[in-house]
Design a protein around this motif. Structure first.
Motif, PDB file in Angstrom:
ATOM      1  N   MET A   1       0.848  -1.193   0.000  1.00  0.00           N
ATOM      2  CA  MET A   1       0.000   0.000   0.000  1.00  0.00           C
ATOM      3  C   MET A   1       0.884   1.243   0.000  1.00  0.00           C
ATOM      4  N   ASP A   2       0.470   2.302  -0.718  1.00  0.00           N
ATOM      5  CA  ASP A   2       1.234   3.545  -0.798  1.00  0.00           C
ATOM      6  C   ASP A   2       1.073   4.317   0.510  1.00  0.00           C
ATOM      7  N   LYS A   3       1.846   3.898   1.522  1.00  0.00           N
ATOM      8  CA  LYS A   3       1.690   4.477   2.857  1.00  0.00           C
ATOM      9  C   LYS A   3       2.139   5.934   2.899  1.00  0.00           C
ATOM     10  N   LYS A   4       3.194   6.247   2.135  1.00  0.00           N
ATOM     11  CA  LYS A   4       3.700   7.616   2.150  1.00  0.00           C
ATOM     12  C   LYS A   4       2.639   8.593   1.671  1.00  0.00           C
ATOM     13  N   ARG A   5       1.961   8.238   0.565  1.00  0.00           N
ATOM     14  CA  ARG A   5       0.894   9.107   0.040  1.00  0.00           C
ATOM     15  C   ARG A   5      -0.267   9.169   1.023  1.00  0.00           C
ATOM     16  N   GLY A   6      -0.582   8.029   1.629  1.00  0.00           N
ATOM     17  CA  GLY A   6      -1.673   8.013   2.592  1.00  0.00           C
ATOM     18  C   GLY A   6      -1.386   8.885   3.806  1.00  0.00           C
ATOM     19  N   ILE A   7      -0.154   8.789   4.329  1.00  0.00           N
ATOM     20  CA  ILE A   7       0.223   9.603   5.484  1.00  0.00           C
ATOM     21  C   ILE A   7       0.166  11.086   5.135  1.00  0.00           C
ATOM     22  N   LYS A   8       0.636  11.431   3.939  1.00  0.00           N
ATOM     23  CA  LYS A   8       0.618  12.831   3.507  1.00  0.00           C
ATOM     24  C   LYS A   8      -0.806  13.362   3.446  1.00  0.00           C
ATOM     25  N   ASN A   9      -1.706  12.561   2.871  1.00  0.00           N
ATOM     26  CA  ASN A   9      -3.114  12.970   2.795  1.00  0.00           C
ATOM     27  C   ASN A   9      -3.708  13.184   4.174  1.00  0.00           C
ATOM     28  N   VAL A  10      -3.409  12.262   5.095  1.00  0.00           N
ATOM     29  CA  VAL A  10      -3.971  12.338   6.446  1.00  0.00           C
ATOM     30  C   VAL A  10      -3.432  13.555   7.202  1.00  0.00           C
ATOM     31  N   VAL A  11      -2.113  13.767   7.157  1.00  0.00           N
ATOM     32  CA  VAL A  11      -1.503  14.860   7.924  1.00  0.00           C
ATOM     33  C   VAL A  11      -2.027  16.209   7.453  1.00  0.00           C
ATOM     34  N   VAL A  12      -2.044  16.425   6.134  1.00  0.00           N
ATOM     35  CA  VAL A  12      -2.543  17.693   5.592  1.00  0.00           C
ATOM     36  C   VAL A  12      -3.995  17.913   6.006  1.00  0.00           C
ATOM     37  N   SER A  13      -4.800  16.854   5.920  1.00  0.00           N
ATOM     38  CA  SER A  13      -6.216  16.968   6.264  1.00  0.00           C
ATOM     39  C   SER A  13      -6.412  17.324   7.732  1.00  0.00           C
ATOM     40  N   ILE A  14      -5.651  16.689   8.620  1.00  0.00           N
ATOM     41  CA  ILE A  14      -5.807  16.935  10.055  1.00  0.00           C
ATOM     42  C   ILE A  14      -5.427  18.368  10.408  1.00  0.00           C
ATOM     43  N   VAL A  15      -4.314  18.852   9.873  1.00  0.00           N
ATOM     44  CA  VAL A  15      -3.874  20.219  10.176  1.00  0.00           C
ATOM     45  C   VAL A  15      -4.950  21.227   9.782  1.00  0.00           C
ATOM     46  N   PHE A  16      -5.473  21.087   8.578  1.00  0.00           N
ATOM     47  CA  PHE A  16      -6.485  22.040   8.119  1.00  0.00           C
ATOM     48  C   PHE A  16      -7.790  21.891   8.892  1.00  0.00           C
ATOM     49  N   LYS A  17      -8.160  20.665   9.237  1.00  0.00           N
ATOM     50  CA  LYS A  17      -9.399  20.463   9.978  1.00  0.00           C
ATOM     51  C   LYS A  17      -9.351  21.134  11.342  1.00  0.00           C
ATOM     52  N   ILE A  18      -8.197  21.076  11.987  1.00  0.00           N
ATOM     53  CA  ILE A  18      -8.057  21.724  13.295  1.00  0.00           C
ATOM     54  C   ILE A  18      -8.206  23.237  13.153  1.00  0.00           C
ATOM     55  N   LEU A  19      -7.578  23.811  12.116  1.00  0.00           N
ATOM     56  CA  LEU A  19      -7.702  25.251  11.880  1.00  0.00           C
ATOM     57  C   LEU A  19      -9.153  25.634  11.598  1.00  0.00           C
ATOM     58  N   ILE A  20      -9.829  24.814  10.783  1.00  0.00           N
ATOM     59  CA  ILE A  20     -11.228  25.100  10.446  1.00  0.00           C
ATOM     60  C   ILE A  20     -12.114  24.949  11.685  1.00  0.00           C
ATOM     61  N   LEU A  21     -11.812  23.972  12.520  1.00  0.00           N
ATOM     62  CA  LEU A  21     -12.573  23.790  13.764  1.00  0.00           C
ATOM     63  C   LEU A  21     -12.493  25.040  14.633  1.00  0.00           C
ATOM     64  N   LEU A  22     -11.294  25.573  14.801  1.00  0.00           N
ATOM     65  CA  LEU A  22     -11.132  26.779  15.608  1.00  0.00           C
ATOM     66  C   LEU A  22     -11.899  27.953  14.991  1.00  0.00           C
ATOM     67  N   GLY A  23     -11.834  28.068  13.664  1.00  0.00           N
ATOM     68  CA  GLY A  23     -12.589  29.124  12.985  1.00  0.00           C
ATOM     69  C   GLY A  23     -14.088  28.950  13.132  1.00  0.00           C
ATOM     70  N   THR A  24     -14.560  27.699  13.055  1.00  0.00           N
ATOM     71  CA  THR A  24     -15.988  27.417  13.195  1.00  0.00           C
ATOM     72  C   THR A  24     -16.504  27.831  14.570  1.00  0.00           C
ATOM     73  N   LEU A  25     -15.738  27.508  15.603  1.00  0.00           N
ATOM     74  CA  LEU A  25     -16.143  27.872  16.964  1.00  0.00           C
ATOM     75  C   LEU A  25     -16.200  29.390  17.132  1.00  0.00           C
ATOM     76  N   LEU A  26     -15.214  30.089  16.578  1.00  0.00           N
ATOM     77  CA  LEU A  26     -15.203  31.547  16.669  1.00  0.00           C
ATOM     78  C   LEU A  26     -16.398  32.158  15.939  1.00  0.00           C
ATOM     79  N   VAL A  27     -16.662  31.685  14.722  1.00  0.00           N
ATOM     80  CA  VAL A  27     -17.774  32.228  13.933  1.00  0.00           C
ATOM     81  C   VAL A  27     -19.109  31.987  14.626  1.00  0.00           C
ATOM     82  N   ARG A  28     -19.293  30.787  15.170  1.00  0.00           N
ATOM     83  CA  ARG A  28     -20.564  30.483  15.846  1.00  0.00           C
ATOM     84  C   ARG A  28     -20.735  31.332  17.102  1.00  0.00           C
ATOM     85  N   ARG A  29     -19.674  31.520  17.841  1.00  0.00           N
ATOM     86  CA  ARG A  29     -19.764  32.361  19.050  1.00  0.00           C
ATOM     87  C   ARG A  29     -20.199  33.779  18.684  1.00  0.00           C
TER      88      ARG A  29
END
Length: 524
Positions: A1-29
């Protein structure tokens, strides 16, 4: 399995999701403080209804990427181009259908948004603006799916995430400057247009050969695609009936203010789920390629992901239940008036955990394209859920008890329909074996979580300071979760082996990064 590509996809997604989560909480407040609970409830109702019509939620992208796996692996560029052209037309047709459905739904808005007069806004204009932001996304969705089919999910994740962060920044500025719900919603259209522009640039740069190729799909391909698209649509219609029905029924029978309070809990829950789901969804294309190249290696990976599914859920969902009430107050303001009864947060936690335990099955279903075989399941699930929700909201009575009743209906349909049919189909048509062992293991996981949730409920502490209470209960939840996690790691050999392999891969990647950094330093 192409683990390197999979890890890259996961890491990028997690970083952005955390940023979006913080933005979502601020906007809703800010939305609650500047425009009020009624507008927050109305926005939540719109997001639930129209969000279910989005490209991501309809799941057509799963069909596209699945159909493209084999021609990409085999280097059949003509077939890739033919499929891309076919799906481009398909997305335009779907967009037209969504427009008609949205206009029909708009006619019933006054009846489904009980208490909407408390929100000082134009009901129809605000709904139309949110609908427009969804419709624009269909113009470039085929191109996004093309990028994902080549296992470059991190590219589309980056584009979508930057667009979301742009939207949140604009919405914060609007709430401070104009205090207008309509302009607030228009920011989503600006964000979608930005994503369209960047996606066009990326695809024209990296996949120009596909765009120039004018191949057309043959009749057999069109028939296969049509079969899979119809199947995934039936799945998503059922999903809409389940997930959308809860908020719509609460809004219609109880009121949009309660929907707003309920959505504060579910917004945090869905943000958390969207982050931890990124350990699965970005790997769909990687698993899909694996199924084409090494079919015999798929089953052990599935067993690993199912166990990993439970461990993630155990840690995060126990943590959610431990801190959610204080977290809502800290995030959205007030002195506790936005908090709901413990019974509500209990069933919300249990419901979403049970849904989350389907992640491993859905990952491999999407990767292997077995949408067709259980196409009637979601319709039955959706209809039964709507009927039970209406019955329970009437039987359970008062406002928050009614919310509990609606969620209990969803729990029952998930346990007795989804968790039986979906694994059966996957094991029968992909693994070609019985699902009995999976059922025993899966229901044992669910029962164990329910027991741990009850233990946590009894162990929670009440303190004067909300912050101190949040941290204290959070530590209790983590401590409780570590016990079964440690036992699973000791007893499950397959899980240990795959986890060890993943750890070695990450260590090698970190060594390369450090080595590259040291080389750059020497060069300077």
């Amino acid at each position: 399995m192409d683990k390197k590509r999979g890890i890259k996809n996961v890491v990028v997604s997690i970083v952005f999701k955390i940023l979006i989560l913080l933005g979502t909480l601020l906007v809703r407040r800010l939305l609650i403080s500047e425009l009020g609970d009624a507008v927050n409830g109305l926005n939540s109702l719109y997001a639930t209804v129209i969000g279910s019509m989005s490209v991501t939620e309809l799941g057509v992208g799963s069909v596209i990427t699945y159909c493209m796996y084999r021609p990409i692996v085999e280097g059949d560029d003509d077939q890739v181009a033919a499929l891309y052209r076919l799906f481009s037309r398909l997305y335009l047709i779907i967009g037209a259908v969504i427009l008609v459905c949205g206009c029909i739904f708009m006619a019933f808005l006054p009846y489904l948004a009980k208490g909407y007069a408390e929100a000082d806004t134009n009901l129809y204009l605000s709904f139309a603006l949110m609908l427009a932001s969804i419709l624009v996304s269909y113009a470039f969705s085929a191109k996004s799916s093309l990028i994902n089919a080549y296992k470059n999910n991190y590219v589309t994740t980056t584009i979508t995430s930057v667009g979301m962060l742009l939207q949140q920044g604009l919405q914060v500025a609007v709430l401070f400057t104009f205090c207008s719900f309509e302009i607030f919603l228009a920011c989503a259209i600006v964000s979608t247009l930005f994503q369209w522009l960047v996606t066009e640039i990326v695809v024209r740069r990296d996949y120009s050969s596909v765009l120039r190729n004018r191949q057309r799909a043959d009749r057999a391909t069109r028939r296969e695609v049509s079969k899979n698209v119809k199947a995934i649509f039936m799945h998503k219609i059922g999903s809409v009936l389940v997930n959308t029905a809860d908020s719509v029924i609460i809004s219609a029978f109880i009121g949009i203010v309660i929907v707003g309070k309920y959505s504060n809990y579910t917004t945090i829950m869905m943000a958390m789920v969207s982050v931890i789901s990124l350990f699965f969804t970005p790997l769909t294309s990687v698993i899909g390629h694996l199924c084409v190249e090494e079919k015999d290696a798929v089953k052990p990976y599935f067993e690993f992901f199912h166990t990993f599914n439970f461990i993630l859920g155990l840690v995060f969902f126990l943590g959610y239940y431990a801190i959610i009430d204080q977290f809502v107050t800290l995030c959205f303001g007030g002195s506790g008036e936005l908090e709901m009864a413990r019974s509500v947060s209990f069933v919300i936690t249990l419901n979403y955990f049970i849904q989350f335990m389907r992640q491993a099955v859905l990952l491999f279903r999407d990767a292997t394209g077995t949408f067709y075989y259980d196409r009637w399941k979601p319709l039955a699930e959706g209809v039964i859920n709507v009927i039970l929700s209406i019955v329970f909201v009437l039987l359970f009575g008062s406002e928050e008890n009614g919310v509990v009743g609606v969620i209990v209906a969803t729990i029952l349909t998930n346990i007795f329909i989804c968790h039986i049919v979906e694994p059966h189909v996957l094991h029968k048509y992909v693994f070609e074996c019985s699902a009995k062992k999976y059922y025993v293991k899966n229901y044992a996981f669910i029962a164990l979580f329910a027991a741990m949730l009850c233990v946590l409920h009894l162990c929670r502490v009440e303190l004067a300071s909300p912050v101190a209470m949040l941290f204290a209960n959070g530590f209790i939840a983590v401590g409780l979760a570590l016990v079964p996690t440690a036992l699973i790691i000791v007893l499950d050999k397959n899980f240990r082996e795959h986890l060890g392999g993943l750890g070695k891969r990450l260590n090698a990647l970190l060594r390369r990064v450090r080595g590259s950094g040291a080389h750059d330093e020497r060069q300077r």
